[in-house]
Motif scaffolding. Structure first.
Motif, mmCIF file in Angstrom:
data_model
loop_
_atom_site.group_PDB
_atom_site.id
_atom_site.type_symbol
_atom_site.label_atom_id
_atom_site.label_comp_id
_atom_site.label_asym_id
_atom_site.label_seq_id
_atom_site.Cartn_x
_atom_site.Cartn_y
_atom_site.Cartn_z
ATOM 1 N N PRO A 1 74.932 186.943 -31.849
ATOM 2 C CA PRO A 1 75.280 186.303 -30.653
ATOM 3 C C PRO A 1 74.180 185.248 -30.160
ATOM 4 O O PRO A 1 74.300 183.981 -29.898
ATOM 5 C CB PRO A 1 75.841 187.024 -29.607
ATOM 6 C CG PRO A 1 76.553 188.366 -30.338
ATOM 7 C CD PRO A 1 75.280 188.470 -31.427
ATOM 8 N N LEU A 2 73.197 185.933 -30.196
ATOM 9 C CA LEU A 2 71.884 184.927 -29.846
ATOM 10 C C LEU A 2 71.488 183.779 -30.693
ATOM 11 O O LEU A 2 71.181 182.799 -30.063
ATOM 12 C CB LEU A 2 70.509 185.983 -29.585
ATOM 13 C CG LEU A 2 70.551 187.022 -28.876
ATOM 14 C CD1 LEU A 2 69.453 187.896 -28.783
ATOM 15 C CD2 LEU A 2 70.736 186.739 -27.492
ATOM 16 N N ARG A 3 71.851 183.807 -31.900
ATOM 17 C CA ARG A 3 71.776 182.847 -32.970
ATOM 18 C C ARG A 3 72.786 181.619 -32.493
ATOM 19 O O ARG A 3 72.429 180.674 -32.387
ATOM 20 C CB ARG A 3 71.737 183.105 -34.337
ATOM 21 C CG ARG A 3 70.767 184.153 -34.778
ATOM 22 C CD ARG A 3 69.414 183.576 -34.816
ATOM 23 N NE ARG A 3 68.336 184.354 -35.352
ATOM 24 C CZ ARG A 3 68.003 184.422 -36.644
ATOM 25 N NH1 ARG A 3 68.763 184.084 -37.546
ATOM 26 N NH2 ARG A 3 66.948 185.550 -36.775
ATOM 27 N N TYR A 4 73.957 182.084 -32.321
ATOM 28 C CA TYR A 4 74.906 181.229 -32.096
ATOM 29 C C TYR A 4 74.954 180.519 -30.673
ATOM 30 O O TYR A 4 74.995 179.503 -30.441
ATOM 31 C CB TYR A 4 76.188 182.044 -32.017
ATOM 32 C CG TYR A 4 76.814 181.976 -33.454
ATOM 33 C CD1 TYR A 4 77.131 181.153 -34.401
ATOM 34 C CD2 TYR A 4 76.778 183.539 -34.035
ATOM 35 C CE1 TYR A 4 77.525 181.374 -35.827
ATOM 36 C CE2 TYR A 4 77.000 183.942 -35.308
ATOM 37 C CZ TYR A 4 77.500 182.732 -36.134
ATOM 38 O OH TYR A 4 78.060 182.849 -37.365
ATOM 39 N N ALA A 5 74.131 181.236 -29.795
ATOM 40 C CA ALA A 5 73.969 180.772 -28.486
ATOM 41 C C ALA A 5 72.903 179.767 -28.485
ATOM 42 O O ALA A 5 73.014 178.512 -27.936
ATOM 43 C CB ALA A 5 73.450 181.962 -27.503
ATOM 44 N N SER B 1 76.557 168.800 -30.738
ATOM 45 C CA SER B 1 77.269 168.499 -31.981
ATOM 46 C C SER B 1 77.534 169.786 -32.865
ATOM 47 O O SER B 1 78.100 169.504 -33.829
ATOM 48 C CB SER B 1 76.609 167.380 -32.528
ATOM 49 O OG SER B 1 75.285 167.821 -33.044
ATOM 50 N N PHE B 2 76.627 170.738 -32.542
ATOM 51 C CA PHE B 2 76.906 171.937 -33.626
ATOM 52 C C PHE B 2 78.301 172.387 -33.555
ATOM 53 O O PHE B 2 78.755 172.982 -34.588
ATOM 54 C CB PHE B 2 75.935 173.029 -33.193
ATOM 55 C CG PHE B 2 75.830 174.287 -33.917
ATOM 56 C CD1 PHE B 2 75.168 174.297 -34.902
ATOM 57 C CD2 PHE B 2 76.664 175.402 -33.696
ATOM 58 C CE1 PHE B 2 75.387 175.376 -35.806
ATOM 59 C CE2 PHE B 2 76.683 176.580 -34.390
ATOM 60 C CZ PHE B 2 76.107 176.422 -35.573
ATOM 61 N N THR C 1 79.864 170.192 -36.181
ATOM 62 C CA THR C 1 79.356 170.023 -37.497
ATOM 63 C C THR C 1 78.345 171.155 -37.343
ATOM 64 O O THR C 1 77.165 170.938 -37.595
ATOM 65 C CB THR C 1 78.559 168.599 -37.699
ATOM 66 O OG1 THR C 1 77.571 168.342 -36.523
ATOM 67 C CG2 THR C 1 79.435 167.480 -37.871
ATOM 68 N N PRO C 2 78.768 172.466 -37.502
ATOM 69 C CA PRO C 2 77.883 173.432 -37.828
ATOM 70 C C PRO C 2 77.199 173.529 -38.827
ATOM 71 O O PRO C 2 77.588 173.239 -39.993
ATOM 72 C CB PRO C 2 78.941 174.599 -37.559
ATOM 73 C CG PRO C 2 80.187 174.076 -37.987
ATOM 74 C CD PRO C 2 80.246 172.893 -37.932
ATOM 75 N N ARG C 3 76.125 174.215 -38.977
ATOM 76 C CA ARG C 3 75.014 174.503 -39.863
ATOM 77 C C ARG C 3 74.360 175.948 -40.048
ATOM 78 O O ARG C 3 74.215 176.329 -38.920
ATOM 79 C CB ARG C 3 73.903 173.310 -40.063
ATOM 80 C CG ARG C 3 74.130 172.068 -39.737
ATOM 81 C CD ARG C 3 75.380 171.238 -40.714
ATOM 82 N NE ARG C 3 74.690 171.109 -41.776
ATOM 83 C CZ ARG C 3 75.465 170.681 -42.936
ATOM 84 N NH1 ARG C 3 76.691 170.564 -42.959
ATOM 85 N NH2 ARG C 3 74.754 170.446 -44.066
ATOM 86 N N VAL D 1 82.601 177.378 -31.779
ATOM 87 C CA VAL D 1 82.751 176.980 -33.225
ATOM 88 C C VAL D 1 83.687 177.905 -33.804
ATOM 89 O O VAL D 1 83.402 179.216 -33.619
ATOM 90 C CB VAL D 1 81.253 177.062 -33.809
ATOM 91 C CG1 VAL D 1 80.612 178.256 -33.786
ATOM 92 C CG2 VAL D 1 81.451 176.427 -35.165
ATOM 93 N N ALA D 2 84.554 177.378 -34.443
ATOM 94 C CA ALA D 2 85.661 178.230 -35.023
ATOM 95 C C ALA D 2 85.411 178.465 -36.497
ATOM 96 O O ALA D 2 84.717 177.244 -37.214
ATOM 97 C CB ALA D 2 86.968 177.810 -34.848
#
Length: 389
Positions: free
Chosen positions: A219-223, A231-232, A235-237, A338-339
């Motif tokens: 979760p920390l990385r997604y946070a 914009s992530f 357009t997630p990376r 982000v889904a």
């Protein structure tokens, strides 16, 4: 169209350009109204209750991801509830996969869908929450009053496993590529008949994308990604590149998937094998979770002040992440998510890469093959396909 979606919830559009039997160019665009903004201004409890209503699919996972984000922001330790929560999202994933098996997969075979076949499955799925949380309050931040009824849970699991064995597998699930071919040839279910089609020489290795698997779970990385770059969400990376999430990412090391990959490489057969493996593993994982359950009370917040946090949850389609920021009154001042569809149907994601350069016979063949690949990646919104020559 793909999976069951409500009007106005967004769409995926696919545009293909054909030239001499090859898809020379593939454009994939996702329009997803950011319903998550409706959570802004709500108290944490309210946001958790609202999230499942904003999204027609994966409601439990949506609510759980928001609850975990609230817990991170408020310093709530809900660890004693995590096993029960995994059971809830696994049951929901089984329901989602089941819908594909009796509605979407028959459509890809040109046969009538069988939504009535979901009745017994959904009755068993709906029995899981009250067997864990009698007050059905398991998704609130901090968890509810957890009082597992193991007898009721095992009865629900037996019904789930029985439904899978009868409706999807018509017997035990296939274990490797040889077993899969034998099972497919028997044609005992829609899933087996679709497997027979996808194992044909012209389709088994078709649609391979070569995209990295989204193994990130922290979760920390997604946070950091969601809070640092608005914009992530669109357009997630992952490691500065597109990535694939879902059954293949979870089941890449499953014996069935390994065997099918060795024989057919990347493509439709591998993606379908991963979906079958995911289905087969869900009851086993849920049975192990039931054995680990313990009673638990709701966990209290360590702070009521401002804070931010991210929650991650698994869905049938892949990984879901919600990030939020609370103000001094405990209301959501900002919310982002982000889904799985944002990953798998990105402009340069697995679908676009699997289509670009692929060989087809003609226009109709291009549409049907594209629909097969869409079905294997399973968007949470409707999908339209245009072909230009």
């Amino acid at each position: 169209m793909s999976a069951a979606t409500l009007p106005g919830e967004g769409s995926v559009s696919v545009r293909l350009w054909l030239d001499d039997g090859t898809i020379r160019r593939a454009e994939v665009a996702t329009r997803r109204p950011r319903a998550v903004t409706a959570l802004v201004g709500r108290k944490g409890d309210e946001a958790v209750q609202l999230a499942p209503l904003l999204f027609s699919l994966c409601g439990s996972a949506q609510g759980l991801a928001v609850a975990r984000a609230c817990e991170a922001a408020l310093g709530i330790d809900a660890t004693p509830h995590e096993t029960a929560r995994a059971l809830l999202t696994d049951a929901e994933a089984l329901d989602s996969h089941g819908w594909q098996a009796v509605v979407e997969w028959p459509a890809r075979l040109g046969t009538p869908p069988r939504p009535a076949a979901l009745r017994d499955l959904r009755a068993a799925v709906s029995a899981v929450m009250p067997a864990l949380y009698p007050a059905k309050d398991g998704m609130r931040p901090g968890g509810g009053v957890l009082r597992p009824d193991r007898a009721a849970l095992r009865e629900a699991l037996a019904r789930l496993a029985g439904w899978l064995e009868t409706t999807v597998f018509a017997g035990p699930p296939p274990r490797d590529a040889d077993d899969l071919a034998h099972w497919a040839a028997g044609g005992g279910s829609d899933a087996a008949r679709l497997a027979a089609r996808l194992l044909s020489p012209d389709l088994a290795g078709w649609g391979g994308c070569g995209t990295s698997l989204l193994i990130e779970r922290s979760p920390l990385r997604y946070a950091a990604a969601l809070s640092g770059d608005p914009s992530f969400a669109a357009t997630p990376r992952y490691k500065d590149a597109a990535a694939l999430t879902g059954p293949l990412e979870r089941q890449a090391d499953h014996p069935l998937v390994v065997s099918v990959t060795e024989r057919f490489g990347d493509g439709l057969a591998r993606l379908f094998a991963a979906r079958l493996a995911d289905l087969a593993e869900l009851p086993r994982r849920m049975e192990a979770a039931v054995a680990d359950l313990r009673t638990a009370e709701p966990a209290a917040a360590a702070t009521s002040g401002p804070g931010e946090g991210c929650g991650v949850a698994e869905t049938a389609r892949g990984r879901l992440a919600h990030w939020l920021r609370l103000d001094g009154d405990g209301r959501l001042a900002d919310a982002r998510m982000v889904a799985p569809t944002d990953w798998n149907f990105a402009a340069d994601g697995p679908l676009a890469r699997g289509l670009a350069g692929a060989v087809v016979r003609d226009r109709d063949d291009a549409v049907e093959r594209a629909r097969l690949l869409v079905a294997m990646l399973d968007p949470c919104v409707a999908c339209g396909i245009e072909v230009h020559e």
